[in-house]
Structures are given as structure tokens and as C-alpha cells.
Design a protein around this motif. Structure first.
Motif, PDB file in Angstrom:
ATOM      1  N   LYS A   1       0.842  -1.200   0.000  1.00 35.20           N
ATOM      2  CA  LYS A   1       0.000   0.000   0.000  1.00 35.20           C
ATOM      3  C   LYS A   1       0.878   1.252   0.000  1.00 35.20           C
ATOM      4  CE  LYS A   1      -3.735   2.515   0.546  1.00 35.20           C
ATOM      5  NZ  LYS A   1      -4.636   2.779  -0.549  1.00 35.20           N
ATOM      6  N   GLU A   2       1.914   1.243   0.824  1.00 37.25           N
ATOM      7  CA  GLU A   2       2.823   2.385   0.861  1.00 37.25           C
ATOM      8  C   GLU A   2       3.481   2.590  -0.500  1.00 37.25           C
ATOM      9  OE1 GLU A   2       7.007   3.922   2.801  1.00 37.25           O
ATOM     10  OE2 GLU A   2       6.037   2.191   3.720  1.00 37.25           O
ATOM     11  N   GLN A   3       3.968   1.513  -1.084  1.00 37.20           N
ATOM     12  CA  GLN A   3       4.628   1.613  -2.387  1.00 37.20           C
ATOM     13  C   GLN A   3       3.657   2.143  -3.447  1.00 37.20           C
ATOM     14  OE1 GLN A   3       6.847  -1.850  -3.501  1.00 37.20           O
ATOM     15  NE2 GLN A   3       7.061  -1.176  -5.608  1.00 37.20           N
ATOM     16  N   GLU A   4       2.416   1.687  -3.404  1.00 40.96           N
ATOM     17  CA  GLU A   4       1.406   2.165  -4.349  1.00 40.96           C
ATOM     18  C   GLU A   4       1.148   3.666  -4.157  1.00 40.96           C
ATOM     19  OE1 GLU A   4      -1.592   2.441  -7.238  1.00 40.96           O
ATOM     20  OE2 GLU A   4       0.076   1.066  -6.963  1.00 40.96           O
ATOM     21  N   LEU A   5       1.106   4.111  -2.913  1.00 40.86           N
ATOM     22  CA  LEU A   5       0.886   5.545  -2.657  1.00 40.86           C
ATOM     23  C   LEU A   5       2.062   6.388  -3.146  1.00 40.86           C
ATOM     24  CD1 LEU A   5      -0.848   5.419   0.833  1.00 40.86           C
ATOM     25  CD2 LEU A   5      -1.878   6.054  -1.369  1.00 40.86           C
ATOM     26  N   TRP A   6       3.290   5.867  -2.991  1.00 42.07           N
ATOM     27  CA  TRP A   6       4.447   6.584  -3.542  1.00 42.07           C
ATOM     28  C   TRP A   6       4.318   6.673  -5.061  1.00 42.07           C
ATOM     29  CZ3 TRP A   6       7.375   9.683  -0.962  1.00 42.07           C
ATOM     30  CH2 TRP A   6       7.715   9.429   0.363  1.00 42.07           C
ATOM     31  N   ARG A   7       3.918   5.574  -5.692  1.00 40.73           N
ATOM     32  CA  ARG A   7       3.750   5.555  -7.139  1.00 40.73           C
ATOM     33  C   ARG A   7       2.719   6.605  -7.576  1.00 40.73           C
ATOM     34  NH1 ARG A   7       0.781   3.789 -11.094  1.00 40.73           N
ATOM     35  NH2 ARG A   7      -0.807   2.744  -9.907  1.00 40.73           N
ATOM     36  N   LYS A   8       1.573   6.629  -6.906  1.00 42.70           N
ATOM     37  CA  LYS A   8       0.527   7.601  -7.234  1.00 42.70           C
ATOM     38  C   LYS A   8       1.023   9.035  -7.019  1.00 42.70           C
ATOM     39  CE  LYS A   8      -3.675   4.959  -6.345  1.00 42.70           C
ATOM     40  NZ  LYS A   8      -4.851   4.840  -5.465  1.00 42.70           N
ATOM     41  N   ALA A   9       1.773   9.243  -5.946  1.00 43.71           N
ATOM     42  CA  ALA A   9       2.276  10.589  -5.649  1.00 43.71           C
ATOM     43  C   ALA A   9       3.226  11.064  -6.753  1.00 43.71           C
ATOM     44  CB  ALA A   9       2.976  10.603  -4.295  1.00 43.71           C
ATOM     45  N   ILE A  10       4.078  10.167  -7.218  1.00 44.01           N
ATOM     46  CA  ILE A  10       5.011  10.520  -8.305  1.00 44.01           C
ATOM     47  C   ILE A  10       4.226  10.827  -9.573  1.00 44.01           C
ATOM     48  CG2 ILE A  10       6.873   9.663  -9.788  1.00 44.01           C
ATOM     49  CD1 ILE A  10       7.738   7.947  -7.257  1.00 44.01           C
ATOM     50  N   LEU A  11       3.253   9.977  -9.891  1.00 44.32           N
ATOM     51  CA  LEU A  11       2.432  10.197 -11.085  1.00 44.32           C
ATOM     52  C   LEU A  11       1.639  11.504 -10.978  1.00 44.32           C
ATOM     53  CD1 LEU A  11       1.155   6.561 -11.762  1.00 44.32           C
ATOM     54  CD2 LEU A  11       2.774   7.884 -13.158  1.00 44.32           C
ATOM     55  N   ASN A  12       1.097  11.802  -9.787  1.00 42.75           N
ATOM     56  CA  ASN A  12       0.382  13.069  -9.582  1.00 42.75           C
ATOM     57  C   ASN A  12       1.311  14.252  -9.829  1.00 42.75           C
ATOM     58  OD1 ASN A  12      -2.076  11.886  -8.964  1.00 42.75           O
ATOM     59  ND2 ASN A  12      -1.735  11.941  -6.755  1.00 42.75           N
ATOM     60  N   ASP A  13       2.527  14.164  -9.301  1.00 40.10           N
ATOM     61  CA  ASP A  13       3.491  15.245  -9.522  1.00 40.10           C
ATOM     62  C   ASP A  13       3.855  15.366 -11.002  1.00 40.10           C
ATOM     63  OD1 ASP A  13       3.488  16.073  -6.904  1.00 40.10           O
ATOM     64  OD2 ASP A  13       5.529  15.375  -6.442  1.00 40.10           O
ATOM     65  N   GLN A  14       3.954  14.250 -11.691  1.00 40.08           N
ATOM     66  CA  GLN A  14       4.237  14.313 -13.133  1.00 40.08           C
ATOM     67  C   GLN A  14       3.083  14.992 -13.873  1.00 40.08           C
ATOM     68  OE1 GLN A  14       5.063  10.168 -14.116  1.00 40.08           O
ATOM     69  NE2 GLN A  14       7.255  10.621 -14.293  1.00 40.08           N
TER      70      GLN A  14
END
Length: 185
Positions: free
Chosen positions: A119-132
């Protein structure tokens, strides 16, 4: 929890727990089926519940800075718990030992820990994609690998290198430096 962290799960007896809790054996068994249940309750209280709260506090629109703050909040609660113990020799290497013991002995604990890590890894992924999407992070980076690196920053403090106690300022700096590598100035 302090007793488990100090002596290790395998080395704590029911008598040790009775003394530490100032509780008779009957009362102890009234509240907990056995020592395993007490240990798992401690582990959940100190690790899973704070991490679940931190991860649940992250909105879908979160960016990397938001994730850093959520993880620093979770780790701050862990630091606060360690500092509340009377025994000041307990540090994050003791905690790592408890996590290993719990994952080794209790498959359900291991599964729950894995779910939270994913779940943490998925949230990091989403956060990076949101920033992109918002033009705050470089495109062309390997989002999955970068999310994995962010998720493992807090695990990079090796007690064998003299970092038995997590340095929260250094941890924040590490998160920030990693963030600087991917963000657009």
C-alpha cells in the motif's frame, strides 16, 4: 512493548509480563488468550495502527511532498514510542528484530506487514504520477523503481554502520534529496 524490545520476543516469559504489567496471571489471561496474542496486540498498536493511519491520511491527489510528510509523521510516532520507554538503550535495531520475529512466527502478521508495504509503495507511485501530471516531476523516470526506492528509504539505516537509532533529520534529508532528483525546478 518495552520488555519485548529490550529482551526479544522469545526471551519474555509470562512471569516477566506479569511483573512488567503489575498484573496477576489470571488477569493477564482474562485480557489476552496467550502471550502470542499480547505480543501481536503490542506490535499492532505500535506499528500497524500508526502506519495504517498515516497511509489512510494520504489523499488520492497527494504529491511526493505529501507522502514525505505522511511517512515522517508515522516514523515520528515510532520515535515518540521509543522515547517513552524507560530503557533508553532500545532503538530501531531492537524494533527491526521484533518485526523479524513477528513475521517469522506469525504468518498473518507477515501478510499484514506485506499488505501495508505494498500500500505504501502504491501511494508513492501515485504521488510521483500526480506530480508528473502537475508538471512537478520529471517524465521519463522509472516510476515503479522510484516508488520502491522512496518506500525503502526508512529501511536504509543499518545498525551495523552505527545507526542503530534512526536519525530522523537525516531521514527527512534523504527523502528531500531523493525528491530533488525527480522534481522539476
Amino acid at each position: 512493548m518495552e520488555l519485548y524490545a529490550l529482551k526479544g520476543f522469545q526471551n519474555v516469559s509470562i512471569t516477566d509480563l506479569q511483573i512488567a504489567l503489575d498484573m496477576g496471571r489470571g488477569t493477564l489471561y482474562y485480557y489476552f488468550k496467550d502471550q502470542d496474542e499480547l505480543f501481536l496486540t503490542c506490535m499492532e498498536t505500535y506499528f500497524f495502527i500508526p502506519k495504517q493511519r498515516a497511509l489512510q491520511s494520504v489523499p488520492d491527489t497527494a504529491g511526493v511532498k505529501d507522502m514525505i510528510e505522511a511517512m515522517m509523521g508515522y516514523l515520528g510516532s515510532l520515535e515518540e514510542a521509543l522515547m517513552s520507554f524507560d530503557t533508553k538503550t532500545i532503538n530501531t535495531s531492537n524494533v527491526n528484530g521484533l518485526m523479524f520475529s513477528a513475521c517469522s512466527k506469525f504468518p498473518s502478521f507477515s501478510r499484514q506487514a506485506k499488505r501495508l508495504a505494498l500500500k505504501e509503495q502504491e501511494l508513492w507511485r501515485k504521488a510521483i504520477l500526480n506530480d508528473q501530471r502537475l508538471g512537478r516531476a520529471r517524465r521519463g523516470i522509472d516510476v515503479e523503481q522510484t516508488a520502491l526506492i522512496f518506500a525503502h528509504v526508512k529501511n536504509s539505516y543499518d545498525s551495523a554502520l552505527g545507526m542503530g537509532q534512526m536519525n530522523f533529520q537525516l531521514l527527512r534529508k534523504t527523502y528531500s534529496e531523493l525528491h530533488n532528483l525527480i522534481k522539476i525546478e
